[in-house]
Structures are given as structure tokens and as C-alpha cells.
Design a protein around this motif. Structure first.
Motif, short mmCIF file in Angstrom:
data_model
loop_
_atom_site.label_atom_id
_atom_site.label_comp_id
_atom_site.label_asym_id
_atom_site.label_seq_id
_atom_site.Cartn_x
_atom_site.Cartn_y
_atom_site.Cartn_z
N LEU A 1 0.85 -1.19 0.00
CA LEU A 1 0.00 0.00 0.00
C LEU A 1 0.88 1.24 0.00
N ASP A 2 0.31 2.36 -0.46
CA ASP A 2 1.03 3.62 -0.33
C ASP A 2 1.23 3.88 1.16
N GLY A 3 2.44 4.28 1.52
CA GLY A 3 2.72 4.49 2.94
C GLY A 3 3.39 3.29 3.58
N GLY B 1 6.33 2.27 2.74
CA GLY B 1 7.78 2.52 2.80
C GLY B 1 8.56 1.95 1.62
N LYS B 2 7.85 1.55 0.55
CA LYS B 2 8.51 0.95 -0.62
C LYS B 2 9.62 1.83 -1.19
N THR B 3 9.28 3.09 -1.39
CA THR B 3 10.20 3.97 -2.10
C THR B 3 11.53 4.09 -1.36
N ARG C 1 10.22 3.12 -11.22
CA ARG C 1 8.98 3.26 -10.46
C ARG C 1 7.81 3.27 -11.43
N GLU C 2 6.69 2.78 -10.92
CA GLU C 2 5.47 2.75 -11.73
C GLU C 2 4.38 3.54 -11.04
N PRO C 3 3.53 4.22 -11.77
CA PRO C 3 3.70 4.53 -13.18
C PRO C 3 4.88 5.48 -13.36
N GLY C 4 5.47 5.43 -14.54
CA GLY C 4 6.59 6.31 -14.85
C GLY C 4 7.80 5.51 -15.29
N ILE D 1 2.42 10.15 -18.34
CA ILE D 1 1.20 9.44 -17.93
C ILE D 1 1.04 9.51 -16.40
N ARG D 2 2.17 9.41 -15.69
CA ARG D 2 2.12 9.48 -14.23
C ARG D 2 1.51 10.81 -13.76
N ALA D 3 1.89 11.88 -14.46
CA ALA D 3 1.38 13.19 -14.06
C ALA D 3 -0.15 13.22 -14.19
N LEU E 1 -2.17 10.49 -14.09
CA LEU E 1 -2.74 9.56 -13.12
C LEU E 1 -2.75 10.12 -11.70
N HIS E 2 -1.77 10.93 -11.39
CA HIS E 2 -1.70 11.46 -10.02
C HIS E 2 -2.43 12.78 -9.83
N ASP E 3 -2.91 13.32 -10.94
CA ASP E 3 -3.58 14.63 -10.87
C ASP E 3 -4.98 14.44 -10.25
N SER F 1 1.77 3.01 -19.51
CA SER F 1 3.03 3.35 -18.85
C SER F 1 3.91 2.10 -18.71
N ARG F 2 3.28 0.99 -18.32
CA ARG F 2 4.05 -0.25 -18.11
C ARG F 2 4.58 -0.82 -19.42
N ALA F 3 3.78 -0.78 -20.48
CA ALA F 3 4.23 -1.32 -21.77
C ALA F 3 5.50 -0.60 -22.20
N ASP G 1 9.69 -0.15 -8.16
CA ASP G 1 8.71 0.29 -7.17
C ASP G 1 7.34 0.12 -7.84
N ARG G 2 6.72 -1.04 -7.63
CA ARG G 2 5.48 -1.51 -8.24
C ARG G 2 5.73 -2.12 -9.63
N PHE G 3 4.87 -3.11 -9.97
CA PHE G 3 4.84 -3.67 -11.32
C PHE G 3 3.43 -4.23 -11.54
N SER H 1 0.47 -4.60 -9.05
CA SER H 1 -0.30 -3.44 -8.58
C SER H 1 -1.62 -3.32 -9.34
N THR H 2 -1.59 -3.66 -10.62
CA THR H 2 -2.82 -3.57 -11.41
C THR H 2 -3.83 -4.62 -10.95
N LEU H 3 -3.34 -5.83 -10.66
CA LEU H 3 -4.25 -6.86 -10.16
C LEU H 3 -4.82 -6.44 -8.81
N VAL I 1 0.96 13.19 -2.92
CA VAL I 1 -0.43 12.75 -2.80
C VAL I 1 -0.92 12.29 -4.17
N ASN I 2 -1.73 11.22 -4.24
CA ASN I 2 -2.26 10.81 -5.54
C ASN I 2 -3.76 10.52 -5.45
N ARG I 3 -4.38 10.19 -6.60
CA ARG I 3 -5.84 10.03 -6.62
C ARG I 3 -6.32 8.90 -5.72
N MET I 4 -5.44 7.90 -5.50
CA MET I 4 -5.85 6.77 -4.65
C MET I 4 -6.04 7.20 -3.19
N ASP I 5 -5.43 8.34 -2.84
CA ASP I 5 -5.60 8.84 -1.47
C ASP I 5 -7.04 9.24 -1.19
P1 TMP Z 1 3.04 5.58 -5.97
O1 TMP Z 1 3.85 5.94 -7.16
O2 TMP Z 1 3.06 6.59 -4.89
O3 TMP Z 1 3.26 4.18 -5.52
O4 TMP Z 1 1.54 5.70 -6.44
C1 TMP Z 1 1.03 4.97 -7.44
C2 TMP Z 1 -0.46 4.84 -7.18
O5 TMP Z 1 -1.04 4.22 -8.29
C3 TMP Z 1 -0.73 3.96 -5.98
O6 TMP Z 1 -1.83 4.48 -5.25
C4 TMP Z 1 -1.14 2.65 -6.59
C5 TMP Z 1 -1.70 3.04 -7.91
N1 TMP Z 1 -1.49 2.03 -8.97
C6 TMP Z 1 -2.57 1.39 -9.51
O7 TMP Z 1 -3.70 1.62 -9.09
N2 TMP Z 1 -2.36 0.48 -10.51
C7 TMP Z 1 -1.13 0.22 -11.02
O8 TMP Z 1 -1.00 -0.60 -11.93
C8 TMP Z 1 0.00 0.92 -10.45
C9 TMP Z 1 1.37 0.68 -10.96
C10 TMP Z 1 -0.23 1.82 -9.43
#
Ligand code: TMP
Length: 207
Positions: free
Chosen positions: A8-10, A12-14, A35-38, A46-48, A50-52, A70-72, A92-94, A97-99, A150-154
Motif C-alpha cells: 500500500l502507499d505508505g 515505505g517501498k520507495t 517506479r510505476e507509473p513512470g 502518464i504518471r502526471a 494519473l496522479h492529478d 506506462s508499463r508497456a 517500485d510496483r509492477f 499493482s494492477t491486479l 499525494v495521488n488520486r488513490m488517497d
Molecule cells: P506511488 O507511485 O506513490 O506508488 O503511487 C502509485 C499509485 O497508483 C498507488 O496508489 C497505486 C496506484 N497504482 C494502480 O492503481 N495500478 C497500477 O498498476 C499501479 C502501478 C499503481
């Protein structure tokens, strides 16, 4: 060797990706961190998006396709060429994370997601996936206090993050040999030491 970090975000992966990279380099390994996305010029654009957080209207399928685009690009431009050169890749993610997020979190069909992920990754899977396990409440508290990006998942509910975590545990149960669960509630030094011990064993490092 291809090592991915999930959690999960938070969790400590990064921080831990960076610490492992430094440690591996002191052992003489050529290390690439991603790091993903990016991780590519296209992926960073694309990351910009997704996080907006102003894209609150983003449809789940649009979201899925952006992560996958982004992953392709990352696989084509970075992962495959560097693996061929014998580097250690730390991501940092692969695809997991999508699953976890789009599958278990958003409820998209897992079978479809697996087919799509297989296509964009050319069937490539990490050799080792380190799962930094932490409960969603604690992860959220850490994020609030750390001033992390901060990202949209927050904006998602704690229930959503609970589904994501349960999804990760399901994925781990399906492929126990690929995953190692790390207790991310421990101190950063303890987490780093645990990770180093795991990687040391996998890479047959001494010292
Ligand atoms: P992070 O770069 O801070 O880890 O944030 C990426 C956010 O995107 C995180 O909340 C998880 C989400 N995410 C997905 O929902 N699907 C994905 O395939 C990936 C790579 C990230």
C-alpha cells in the motif's frame, strides 16, 4: 534479476528501493531502479495525469489503460534491455499493482487483467516480489505525517485499501515462491535488514 516491491502507499517501498539499490551497488551489482507509473519519458507524462487529483472523473477503464500504457513503455524501453545486460532491476510496483488495485480494489475482471498484463509485459514476471505489509490505517497515518506525494488513490476509502491489501494476500497465496512478505510496521532499519537478508540469499551473496 528482476525484483519488484509491492504494498500500500505508505508502506515505505520507495525508501526501501533506494536503500536496497545502495546496498547492492556496494556489492558491485549494476542496479537500475524504476517506479510505476513512470520510469520513461512517456511514462512520466502518464504518471502526471494519473496522479492529478483534478481528474476525479477518470473512468476505471481509462485508469487501467493509462497504467498499462506506462508499463508497456517501461518494459520495452527499460526492463527488457537492462535484463539482457545482466543488471539487477528494482521496480517500485509492477503488474501486481494492477491486479491488486484495478482488480481487487476496483473490481475489474481478474482473468481479463491477467491476459492484458501478459500481453504488455510479454509474459515477464519479477523473479522476486517483496511485499511490504502494513494495515491501511497505519499506512494512511504514515502518509499524512511524511508529506509524501499525494495521488488520486488517497481519495479512496479505507475499505478500498482493505480490499487491495486482501488482494495482495490472495496473489501471494497463489504464487508463494515468488513473494516474500516483509513486516513494514517495523523500523526502516529493520525492514532494510530483512530485505537485504532475503536478497542476499537469492543472489547467493556472501558478506
Ligand atoms: P506511488 O507511485 O506513490 O506508488 O503511487 C502509485 C499509485 O497508483 C498507488 O496508489 C497505486 C496506484 N497504482 C494502480 O492503481 N495500478 C497500477 O498498476 C499501479 C502501478 C499503481
Amino acid at each position: 534479476m528482476f525484483i519488484s516491491f509491492e504494498g500500500l502507499d505508505g508502506s515505505g517501498k520507495t525508501t526501501q528501493v533506494q536503500r536496497l539499490a545502495v546496498w547492492l551497488r556496494t556489492h558491485g551489482w549494476d542496479v537500475l531502479t524504476l517506479r510505476e507509473p513512470g520510469g520513461t519519458r512517456l511514462g512520466d507524462a502518464i504518471r502526471a495525469i494519473l496522479h492529478d487529483q483534478t481528474y476525479a472523473e477518470m473512468d476505471v477503464w481509462a485508469e487501467l489503460m493509462l497504467y498499462c500504457a506506462s508499463r508497456a513503455q517501461l518494459v520495452a524501453e527499460q526492463v527488457r534491455p537492462h535484463l539482457q545486460n545482466g543488471s539487477v532491476i528494482l521496480s517500485d510496483r509492477f503488474a501486481d499493482s494492477t491486479l491488486a488495485y484495478q482488480g481487487y480494489g476496483r473490481g475489474l475482471d481478474l482473468g481479463f487483467l491477467r491476459t492484458l498484463l501478459h500481453a504488455i509485459t510479454h509474459g515477464l514476471q519479477p523473479d522476486l516480489t517483496l511485499y511490504l505489509d502494513i494495515d491501511p490505517e497505519r499506512a494512511l497515518a504514515r502518509r499524512r505525517s511524511s508529506g509524501e506525494e499525494v495521488n488520486r488513490m488517497d481519495a479512496e476509502s479505507i475499505e478500498f485499501h482493505r480490499r487491495v491489501r486482501a488482494g495482495y494476500h490472495q496473489l501471494i497465496a497463489e504464487q508463494p515462491d515468488r513473494w516474500v512478505v516483509i513486516d513494514a510496521s517495523a523500523s526502516p532499519d529493520q525492514v532494510a535488514a530483512h530485505i537485504q537478508a532475503v536478497v542476499k540469499a537469492r543472489l547467493n551473496l556472501s558478506g
